[in-house]
Design an enzyme around this catalytic site. Structure first.
Site, PDB file in Angstrom:
ATOM      1  CD  GLN A   1      87.356  57.673  42.277  1.00  0.00           C
ATOM      2  OE1 GLN A   1      88.466  57.919  41.807  1.00  0.00           O
ATOM      3  NE2 GLN A   1      86.243  58.077  41.696  1.00  0.00           N
TER       4      GLN A   1
ATOM      5  NE  ARG B   1      78.736  59.569  39.323  1.00  0.00           N
ATOM      6  CZ  ARG B   1      79.851  58.916  39.664  1.00  0.00           C
ATOM      7  NH1 ARG B   1      79.910  58.204  40.790  1.00  0.00           N
ATOM      8  NH2 ARG B   1      80.934  58.976  38.885  1.00  0.00           N
TER       9      ARG B   1
ATOM     10  CG  ASP C   1      81.058  52.360  37.067  1.00  0.00           C
ATOM     11  OD1 ASP C   1      82.294  52.195  37.070  1.00  0.00           O
ATOM     12  OD2 ASP C   1      80.426  52.896  37.994  1.00  0.00           O
TER      13      ASP C   1
ATOM     14  CE  LYS D   1      86.062  56.516  38.486  1.00  0.00           C
ATOM     15  NZ  LYS D   1      85.214  57.701  38.131  1.00  0.00           N
TER      16      LYS D   1
ATOM     17  CB  ALA E   1      78.355  50.397  39.777  1.00  0.00           C
TER      18      ALA E   1
END
Ligand code: MRU
Length: 342
Positions: free
Chosen positions: A195, A88, A236, A247, A47
């Protein structure tokens, strides 16, 4: 470490995270469209990093506007902002940074176009520097919650790579490590884009911080065995009631932590708080391509052709599962998060 994103020689340099850890390559962006593509395709992600990169991309876009009036400049700049905001949908830092860049043009109607262009670069650079400072503050507040010898579970990557530098959840871990606390990190691999495996494990290994990689499925068993003492994740977007979107898989970790009596913290800067969202249910969740689920990173297929897939990139953890939110202004109970907004 190579910066996540930087303004260099009048261009935007992005460390291409989609290639890590195999290749360490910098993407040099000559136009704002390349920056939009880099955000959409996770070359830069996380983010705060998305927000900083968007600001840099808009500063870059601003340099390419050659018009003769303020009104035309603003019109073209807003077209770029609209395109950037489509990159996004979930991390609020993107929209927060775009708003800040738009505000640069307010009350500057009388200034020359080259002055506006300079102001845009200056604002993007300020956003970047403020992000690093906020992360260091988060680290300092959060480190006080960690005791010597603890094992910390983290999900996804909320590190230097996900920010302009230092990291949020990993910022807390970095600060605790600096104070000589003998800690260990357990990194969830974080399917489907990995990630945790590709970025968190790499980043911590680079810094010499002890890290063990696990599959997402192993977290519950490790908690049951008493091998995880605290969980720290990033965010986020945080709603006014303290619900947190992060996530996909974060909610599962939070529920497991509650069942096992393990503290579950969220670390995030004030730029991630969105008080216009009354609850986490209102936050848009990005749905990503089915190929992230049906193929391995190598491109090899792991599911039958034509299979129906659901691939939400984020989930929502209700405030009641969160022990505390570590912000750049201090650690607060989730339901009081609105008091931390700038
Ligand atoms: O899809 P990504 O990689 O952008 O998702 C990133 C996360 O969910 C992070 O945990 C979050 O952005 C916090 S980063 C400090």
């Amino acid at each position: 470490m190579i910066p996540t994103v930087e303004w260099k020689n009048g261009l935007v340099n992005i460390l291409d995270q989609s290639l890590l850890p195999e290749k360490v390559e910098v993407l040099v962006c000559h136009d704002y469209q390349t920056v939009v593509e880099a955000i959409s395709n996770l070359r830069v992600r996380g983010a705060p990093a998305i927000g900083v990169t968007a600001a840099m991309g808009l500063a870059l876009g601003g340099q390419s506007i050659h018009v003769s009036s303020f009104e035309e400049f603003q019109r073209e700049f807003h077209v770029m902002c609209d395109s950037m905001s489509d990159a996004r949908p979930t991390a609020v830092n993107l929209f927060w940074a775009i708003d800040r860049m738009k505000r640069v043009l307010l009350h500057r109607k009388e200034e020359s176009l080259s002055s506006l262009q300079q102001q845009l670069i200056h604002e993007a650079q300020t956003i970047l520097e403020e992000d690093i400072q906020m992360n260091q503050a988060i680290g300092d507040f959060g480190a006080k919650l960690i005791t010597d010898g603890q094992t910390i579970l983290t999900h996804c990557n909320a590190g230097a790579l996900a920010t302009a530098g230092y990291g949020t959840a990993l910022g807390v871990i970095r600060s605790a490590w600096k104070t000589k606390k003998g800690i260990r990190v357990i990194a969830d691999e974080t399917r489907p884009v990995l990630q945790g495996a590709r970025l968190t494990a790499w980043e911590l290994q680079q810094d010499g911080i002890p890290v063990t990689l696990i599959t997402d499925n192993a977290a519950g068993a490790l908690m049951q065995q008493g091998r995880i003492h605290v969980c720290i994740v990033g965010a986020d977007r945080i709603a006014a009631n303290g619900d947190v979107v992060n996530k996909i898989g974060t909610y599962s970790v939070a529920v497991l932590a509650k069942v096992h009596g393990i503290p579950f913290y969220v670390a995030a800067p004030s730029s991630t708080i969105d008080v216009t969202m009354a609850s986490g249910q209102d936050i848009p969740i990005e749905q990503r391509s089915s190929t992230e689920v049906t193929t391995l990173h190598s491109g090899r297929s792991i599911a039958p052709e034509g299979i129906d897939v659901l691939n939400p990139a984020f989930d929502m953890t209700p405030a009641e599962y969160i022990t505390g939110i570590i912000t750049n202004r201090g650690v607060v109970a989730p339901h009081t998060i609105a008091t931390m907004v700038s």
